[in-house]
Design a protein around this motif. Structure first.
Motif, PDB file in Angstrom:
ATOM      1  N   ARG A 132      15.471 -47.468 -66.501  1.00  9.43           N
ATOM      2  CA  ARG A 132      14.640 -48.213 -65.320  1.00  9.43           C
ATOM      3  C   ARG A 132      13.218 -47.774 -65.847  1.00  9.43           C
ATOM      4  N   LEU A 161      14.881 -53.256 -66.516  1.00  7.69           N
ATOM      5  CA  LEU A 161      15.907 -52.773 -66.767  1.00  7.69           C
ATOM      6  C   LEU A 161      16.345 -52.870 -68.216  1.00  7.69           C
ATOM      7  N   VAL A 162      16.718 -51.579 -68.950  1.00  6.63           N
ATOM      8  CA  VAL A 162      17.166 -51.919 -70.308  1.00  6.63           C
ATOM      9  C   VAL A 162      18.201 -50.979 -70.675  1.00  6.63           C
ATOM     10  N   ASP A 163      18.971 -51.343 -71.658  1.00  7.70           N
ATOM     11  CA  ASP A 163      20.139 -50.394 -72.109  1.00  7.70           C
ATOM     12  C   ASP A 163      19.958 -49.677 -73.392  1.00  7.70           C
ATOM     13  N   ASN A 164      18.702 -49.357 -73.947  1.00 10.86           N
ATOM     14  CA  ASN A 164      18.520 -48.445 -75.112  1.00 10.86           C
ATOM     15  C   ASN A 164      17.166 -47.897 -75.097  1.00 10.86           C
ATOM     16  N   ASP A 185      16.511 -42.519 -66.121  1.00  9.99           N
ATOM     17  CA  ASP A 185      17.646 -42.778 -66.437  1.00  9.99           C
ATOM     18  C   ASP A 185      18.775 -42.629 -65.671  1.00  9.99           C
ATOM     19  N   ARG A 200      18.818 -55.935 -69.787  1.00  6.82           N
ATOM     20  CA  ARG A 200      19.879 -55.473 -70.224  1.00  6.82           C
ATOM     21  C   ARG A 200      20.880 -56.243 -71.249  1.00  6.82           C
ATOM     22  N   GLY A 201      21.363 -55.832 -72.515  1.00 11.31           N
ATOM     23  CA  GLY A 201      22.125 -56.685 -73.335  1.00 11.31           C
ATOM     24  C   GLY A 201      21.091 -57.596 -74.200  1.00 11.31           C
ATOM     25  N   GLY A 205      24.174 -45.362 -67.579  1.00  7.93           N
ATOM     26  CA  GLY A 205      24.371 -46.428 -68.439  1.00  7.93           C
ATOM     27  C   GLY A 205      23.007 -47.345 -68.808  1.00  7.93           C
ATOM     28  N   TYR A 206      22.076 -47.063 -68.244  1.00  2.00           N
ATOM     29  CA  TYR A 206      20.703 -47.948 -68.511  1.00  2.00           C
ATOM     30  C   TYR A 206      19.790 -47.058 -68.137  1.00  2.00           C
ATOM     31  N   ASP A 242      15.798 -58.024 -65.600  1.00  2.00           N
ATOM     32  CA  ASP A 242      17.036 -57.272 -66.241  1.00  2.00           C
ATOM     33  C   ASP A 242      17.068 -57.665 -67.797  1.00  2.00           C
TER      34      ASP A 242
END
Lengths: 198, 57
Positions: free
Chosen positions: A63, A32-35, A57, A8-9, A60-61, A6
């Motif tokens: 995979r 998992l990433v958010d950008n 997609d 993300r962030g 909001g994030y 994970d």
């Protein structure tokens, strides 16, 4: 064994560094990433190391699924596939109706070819700024109105300098985009990841 | 450039585009037009402009 990371962030290039580390001991990883930049960097990393990669997609994030043989070589300069720039965010500045300086007729032909090529590409600029004689490209008599329409359709925002339209007496002849001002032009340039100026 | 001027004067619909990569990798430009205009364009440019070749897209 499948591993999930994970990321993300996390700021770039951390998602790539963690993934690269995990690739030593796994043959299947989901990150998992958010950008979008992280997605692109992970895809480049995977391809560089001979892994297959796909992404989904989620809400909001993203995979990113990667599969391949555990990587035995230590991370090195060859892994420099990471770009932490805003990636994909670029604008185009048309400050003249000619491309380059030199012969005017040649410049006009090159500019038409440039705009057509830009409109034909998958990735279009987030904004296109027109100023000085560049505004002629968006006004009546321009040969690239059809290409500009395609660019708008693909998501480019066309900002045309109002002072310039006025100067060239083209205010009532605008055929593409919307009238803009110096404040918007400056803000667009400041916020752009890359500026393309033919 | 000369060809463009001739076609503009005659009001023939056309468009200047870069030469498609599959035809040539040079940094060339060409004139794209509708198939129906081929006869009109051929006669308008004959003797005026040195045309490299006509190619369907």
């Amino acid at each position: 064994m499948k591993t999930e990371i994970d990321a993300r962030g996390l700021a770039c290039p951390e998602p790539v560094i963690r993934t690269r580390e995990q690739m030593k001991s796994s043959d299947e990883i989901e990150v998992l990433v958010d950008n979008k930049t992280a997605v692109e960097n992970l895809a480049r990393l995977a391809v560089h190391l001979g892994w297959s990669v796909s992404n989904e997609d989620e809400k909001g994030y993203f995979r990113v699924r990667m599969k391949g043989k555990p990587v035995t070589v230590p991370a090195g300069a060859g892994d420099a596939v990471v770009s932490c720039g805003p990636g994909g965010s670029f604008i185009t500045v048309l400050s003249s109706d000619e491309m380059g300086s030199g012969n005017s007729e040649l410049g006009a032909i090159l500019m038409k070819a440039f705009i057509h090529t830009l409109a034909s590409s998958d990735e279009v600029p987030s904004k296109i700024l027109f100023y000085n004689s560049g505004v002629r490209l968006a006004a009546k008599g321009s040969d690239v109105i059809d290409d500009l329409a395609v660019l708008e359709q693909k998501g480019s925002e066309l900002l045309v300098c109002g002072t310039c339209l006025n100067f060239y007496r083209l205010t009532d002849e605008l055929k593409a985009g919307k009238v803009s001002n110096m404040f918007d032009i400056l803000e667009s340039m400041k916020n752009a990841g890359n500026i393309i100026r033919p | 450039m000369k060809a463009e001027k001739i076609l503009k004067t005659r009001g023939v619909v056309h468009k200047i585009i870069p030469v498609p990569k599959e035809i040539s990798s040079d940094c060339g430009v060409c004139i794209r037009f509708e198939k129906d205009s081929v006869d009109e364009i051929t006669s308008a440019l004959s003797g005026q402009v040195d045309v490299r070749q006509y190619r369907p897209l």
